[in-house]
Design a protein around this motif. Structure first.
Motif, PDB file in Angstrom:
ATOM      1  N   GLU A 129     -21.882  -4.484 -20.026  1.00 38.60           N
ATOM      2  CA  GLU A 129     -22.881  -3.545 -19.532  1.00 38.60           C
ATOM      3  C   GLU A 129     -23.830  -3.203 -20.668  1.00 38.60           C
ATOM      4  O   GLU A 129     -23.414  -3.107 -21.831  1.00 38.60           O
ATOM      5  N   GLU A 130     -25.108  -3.025 -20.344  1.00 34.58           N
ATOM      6  CA  GLU A 130     -26.135  -2.745 -21.343  1.00 34.58           C
ATOM      7  C   GLU A 130     -26.877  -1.467 -20.994  1.00 34.58           C
ATOM      8  O   GLU A 130     -26.963  -1.072 -19.824  1.00 34.58           O
ATOM      9  N   GLY A 131     -27.424  -0.802 -22.019  1.00 31.68           N
ATOM     10  CA  GLY A 131     -28.221   0.401 -21.791  1.00 31.68           C
ATOM     11  C   GLY A 131     -28.869   0.867 -23.066  1.00 31.68           C
ATOM     12  O   GLY A 131     -28.466   0.487 -24.179  1.00 31.68           O
ATOM     13  N   THR A 132     -29.872   1.732 -22.916  1.00 31.91           N
ATOM     14  CA  THR A 132     -30.589   2.271 -24.080  1.00 31.91           C
ATOM     15  C   THR A 132     -30.021   3.610 -24.527  1.00 31.91           C
ATOM     16  O   THR A 132     -30.428   4.137 -25.566  1.00 31.91           O
ATOM     17  N   THR A 133     -29.074   4.149 -23.756  1.00 35.51           N
ATOM     18  CA  THR A 133     -28.360   5.359 -24.148  1.00 35.51           C
ATOM     19  C   THR A 133     -26.886   5.163 -23.857  1.00 35.51           C
ATOM     20  O   THR A 133     -26.493   4.307 -23.048  1.00 35.51           O
ATOM     21  N   LEU A 134     -26.065   5.986 -24.506  1.00 35.50           N
ATOM     22  CA  LEU A 134     -24.621   5.895 -24.324  1.00 35.50           C
ATOM     23  C   LEU A 134     -24.031   7.292 -24.293  1.00 35.50           C
ATOM     24  O   LEU A 134     -24.223   8.076 -25.227  1.00 35.50           O
ATOM     25  N   GLU A 135     -23.325   7.619 -23.189  1.00 35.80           N
ATOM     26  CA  GLU A 135     -22.633   8.906 -23.057  1.00 35.80           C
ATOM     27  C   GLU A 135     -21.214   8.701 -23.566  1.00 35.80           C
ATOM     28  O   GLU A 135     -20.412   7.978 -22.967  1.00 35.80           O
ATOM     29  N   LEU A 136     -20.892   9.354 -24.672  1.00 33.87           N
ATOM     30  CA  LEU A 136     -19.592   9.147 -25.287  1.00 33.87           C
ATOM     31  C   LEU A 136     -19.122  10.451 -25.931  1.00 33.87           C
ATOM     32  O   LEU A 136     -19.805  11.007 -26.785  1.00 33.87           O
ATOM     33  N   GLY A 137     -17.961  10.922 -25.485  1.00 35.00           N
ATOM     34  CA  GLY A 137     -17.397  12.159 -26.040  1.00 35.00           C
ATOM     35  C   GLY A 137     -18.264  13.369 -25.804  1.00 35.00           C
ATOM     36  O   GLY A 137     -18.314  14.267 -26.654  1.00 35.00           O
ATOM     37  N   GLY A 138     -18.953  13.405 -24.661  1.00 37.74           N
ATOM     38  CA  GLY A 138     -19.810  14.550 -24.346  1.00 37.74           C
ATOM     39  C   GLY A 138     -21.134  14.517 -25.074  1.00 37.74           C
ATOM     40  O   GLY A 138     -21.881  15.500 -25.028  1.00 37.74           O
ATOM     41  N   ARG A 183     -19.817  -0.780 -32.883  1.00 37.07           N
ATOM     42  CA  ARG A 183     -20.360   0.524 -33.344  1.00 37.07           C
ATOM     43  C   ARG A 183     -19.456   1.678 -32.893  1.00 37.07           C
ATOM     44  O   ARG A 183     -19.151   2.577 -33.686  1.00 37.07           O
ATOM     45  N   TYR A 184     -19.012   1.641 -31.648  1.00 39.84           N
ATOM     46  CA  TYR A 184     -18.192   2.722 -31.111  1.00 39.84           C
ATOM     47  C   TYR A 184     -17.009   2.131 -30.352  1.00 39.84           C
ATOM     48  O   TYR A 184     -17.073   1.013 -29.819  1.00 39.84           O
ATOM     49  N   GLY A 185     -15.948   2.944 -30.288  1.00 42.90           N
ATOM     50  CA  GLY A 185     -14.777   2.556 -29.509  1.00 42.90           C
ATOM     51  C   GLY A 185     -14.107   3.765 -28.915  1.00 42.90           C
ATOM     52  O   GLY A 185     -14.012   4.817 -29.556  1.00 42.90           O
ATOM     53  N   ALA A 186     -13.640   3.605 -27.686  1.00 39.65           N
ATOM     54  CA  ALA A 186     -12.925   4.689 -27.004  1.00 39.65           C
ATOM     55  C   ALA A 186     -11.677   4.092 -26.374  1.00 39.65           C
ATOM     56  O   ALA A 186     -11.725   2.996 -25.787  1.00 39.65           O
ATOM     57  N   PHE A 187     -10.555   4.849 -26.453  1.00 33.65           N
ATOM     58  CA  PHE A 187      -9.272   4.314 -26.014  1.00 33.65           C
ATOM     59  C   PHE A 187      -8.572   5.306 -25.091  1.00 33.65           C
ATOM     60  O   PHE A 187      -8.688   6.527 -25.258  1.00 33.65           O
ATOM     61  N   SER A 188      -7.820   4.761 -24.138  1.00 33.49           N
ATOM     62  CA  SER A 188      -7.146   5.605 -23.152  1.00 33.49           C
ATOM     63  C   SER A 188      -5.829   6.156 -23.661  1.00 33.49           C
ATOM     64  O   SER A 188      -5.227   7.009 -23.010  1.00 33.49           O
ATOM     65  N   THR A 189      -5.343   5.683 -24.781  1.00 39.48           N
ATOM     66  CA  THR A 189      -4.097   6.197 -25.352  1.00 39.48           C
ATOM     67  C   THR A 189      -4.401   7.212 -26.432  1.00 39.48           C
ATOM     68  O   THR A 189      -5.473   7.192 -27.054  1.00 39.48           O
ATOM     69  N   SER A 190      -3.429   8.084 -26.671  1.00 42.96           N
ATOM     70  CA  SER A 190      -3.622   9.107 -27.695  1.00 42.96           C
ATOM     71  C   SER A 190      -3.384   8.559 -29.098  1.00 42.96           C
ATOM     72  O   SER A 190      -3.867   9.118 -30.087  1.00 42.96           O
ATOM     73  N   GLY A 191      -2.629   7.468 -29.206  1.00 41.66           N
ATOM     74  CA  GLY A 191      -2.348   6.870 -30.498  1.00 41.66           C
ATOM     75  C   GLY A 191      -2.876   5.445 -30.572  1.00 41.66           C
ATOM     76  O   GLY A 191      -3.401   4.901 -29.586  1.00 41.66           O
ATOM     77  N   PRO A 192      -2.731   4.799 -31.749  1.00 45.74           N
ATOM     78  CA  PRO A 192      -3.264   3.438 -31.933  1.00 45.74           C
ATOM     79  C   PRO A 192      -2.325   2.339 -31.442  1.00 45.74           C
ATOM     80  O   PRO A 192      -2.402   1.218 -31.921  1.00 45.74           O
ATOM     81  N   GLU A 193      -1.453   2.672 -30.478  1.00 45.99           N
ATOM     82  CA  GLU A 193      -0.510   1.672 -29.968  1.00 45.99           C
ATOM     83  C   GLU A 193      -0.364   1.810 -28.463  1.00 45.99           C
ATOM     84  O   GLU A 193      -0.632   2.886 -27.887  1.00 45.99           O
ATOM     85  N   ILE A 194       0.079   0.686 -27.866  1.00 50.86           N
ATOM     86  CA  ILE A 194       0.428   0.689 -26.442  1.00 50.86           C
ATOM     87  C   ILE A 194       1.942   0.593 -26.360  1.00 50.86           C
ATOM     88  O   ILE A 194       2.519  -0.410 -26.786  1.00 50.86           O
ATOM     89  N   PRO A 195       2.627   1.605 -25.839  1.00 52.52           N
ATOM     90  CA  PRO A 195       4.082   1.542 -25.763  1.00 52.52           C
ATOM     91  C   PRO A 195       4.547   0.387 -24.871  1.00 52.52           C
ATOM     92  O   PRO A 195       3.800  -0.137 -24.036  1.00 52.52           O
ATOM     93  N   ALA A 196       5.798  -0.015 -25.054  1.00 48.40           N
ATOM     94  CA  ALA A 196       6.371  -1.106 -24.264  1.00 48.40           C
ATOM     95  C   ALA A 196       6.339  -0.766 -22.787  1.00 48.40           C
ATOM     96  O   ALA A 196       6.676   0.350 -22.375  1.00 48.40           O
ATOM     97  N   GLY A 197       5.869  -1.752 -21.987  1.00 53.79           N
ATOM     98  CA  GLY A 197       5.842  -1.588 -20.533  1.00 53.79           C
ATOM     99  C   GLY A 197       4.675  -0.789 -20.015  1.00 53.79           C
ATOM    100  O   GLY A 197       4.608  -0.531 -18.801  1.00 53.79           O
ATOM    101  N   GLU A 198       3.721  -0.384 -20.881  1.00 52.07           N
ATOM    102  CA  GLU A 198       2.595   0.428 -20.427  1.00 52.07           C
ATOM    103  C   GLU A 198       1.278  -0.351 -20.539  1.00 52.07           C
ATOM    104  O   GLU A 198       1.208  -1.421 -21.129  1.00 52.07           O
ATOM    105  N   GLU A 199       0.230   0.245 -19.953  1.00 52.61           N
ATOM    106  CA  GLU A 199      -1.101  -0.370 -19.920  1.00 52.61           C
ATOM    107  C   GLU A 199      -2.091   0.597 -20.532  1.00 52.61           C
ATOM    108  O   GLU A 199      -1.974   1.810 -20.387  1.00 52.61           O
ATOM    109  N   ALA A 200      -3.111   0.025 -21.234  1.00 54.22           N
ATOM    110  CA  ALA A 200      -4.126   0.874 -21.845  1.00 54.22           C
ATOM    111  C   ALA A 200      -5.474   0.161 -21.785  1.00 54.22           C
ATOM    112  O   ALA A 200      -5.553  -1.057 -21.564  1.00 54.22           O
ATOM    113  N   GLU A 201      -6.545   0.959 -21.992  1.00 51.45           N
ATOM    114  CA  GLU A 201      -7.901   0.401 -21.942  1.00 51.45           C
ATOM    115  C   GLU A 201      -8.651   0.786 -23.202  1.00 51.45           C
ATOM    116  O   GLU A 201      -8.532   1.900 -23.714  1.00 51.45           O
ATOM    117  N   ALA A 202      -9.421  -0.197 -23.711  1.00 54.49           N
ATOM    118  CA  ALA A 202     -10.294   0.026 -24.857  1.00 54.49           C
ATOM    119  C   ALA A 202     -11.725  -0.245 -24.434  1.00 54.49           C
ATOM    120  O   ALA A 202     -12.024  -1.299 -23.861  1.00 54.49           O
TER     121      ALA A 202
END
Length: 236
Positions: A129-138, A183-202
């Motif tokens: 996806e492309e755009g000239t603005t980015l809404e991130l973290g409010g 330039r930017y990254g946002a993750f659905s997990t609270s930590g820098p890992e995906i626990p066993a058997g779980e799913e996450a999005e970056a």
């Protein structure tokens, strides 16, 4: 008795006569014969040598010189490579079975090096996806170049241990294979890992010129990919 002056003395009566001189003629004859004999021996030796040389130079070889000749073709059909059914008859490449892994960026990894029979993770990449603005973290962010381009990467951890999830584990590539800085990254997990058997999005975003086309992303993890970079086309 005195001898008159000027007259030789008369030898006494009864003295022995003077010895007669010996003739040297036999010695000269012997020396001449010896010289003649030596000359004859020299001439005879020269003649024999010339004769032997003439015999050696005039002889012709009794056998012709040998040469290398290719052996005649064998009539045994087992020696003919064209009749061997095990030999490929075409120039087409043949497939060789191997135990080494093959890199296929368009397919997800089925296992890592330490657990080849179990699937470690499943990775899915959205359409860019492309755009000239980015809404991130409010906040609303604007690009320093011409636009933002971003993708969402979903990783399902099917292993029995955690796998990594942070910006340093991802890379973006344009359609020429050149790496694009994230330039930017946002993750659905609270930590820098995906626990066993779980799913996450970056969610990964890059600030790029207007003509940039995002083509691939890559993911690297010590557990998930065995430390090797795993590349996947976007939208796959």
């Amino acid at each position: 008795m005195s001898t008159p002056y000027g007259m030789p003395p008369t030898p006494p009566t009864g003295a022995p006569p003077l010895p007669t001189a010996k003739s040297r003629t036999p010695l000269y004859i012997a020396l001449a014969c010896g010289c003649v004999l030596v000359l004859l021996l020299v001439v005879a030796g020269i003649g024999i040598g010339l004769y032997l040389v003439g015999q050696d130079g005039g002889e012709e070889p009794t056998s012709p010189p040998t040469s290398i000749v290719d052996p005649p073709p064998s009539e045994d059909p087992s020696d003919d490579p064209t009749d061997d059914p095990s030999t490929p008859t075409s120039d087409a490449p043949t497939e060789i079975e191997t135990d080494q892994p093959v890199d296929k960026p368009t397919e997800g990894p089925s296992a890592d090096a330490t657990s080849p029979s179990d699937e470690i993770f499943k990775l899915t990449v959205s359409t860019p996806e492309e755009g000239t603005t980015l809404e991130l973290g409010g906040e609303t962010k604007t690009p320093e170049n011409d636009k933002f381009i971003g993708v969402a990467v979903t990783i399902e951890n099917s292993s029995s241990t955690s796998i990594g999830l942070d910006t340093d584990r991802f890379r973006l590539y344009d359609d020429s294979g050149t790496e694009i800085n994230i330039r930017y990254g946002a993750f659905s997990t609270s930590g820098p890992e995906i626990p066993a058997g779980e799913e996450a999005e970056a969610q990964l975003y890059a600030d790029v010129p207007d003509d940039t086309v995002l083509a691939e992303i890559s993911y690297t993890d010590e557990v998930g990919t065995g430390g090797q970079e795993f590349r996947v086309p976007v939208g796959g």
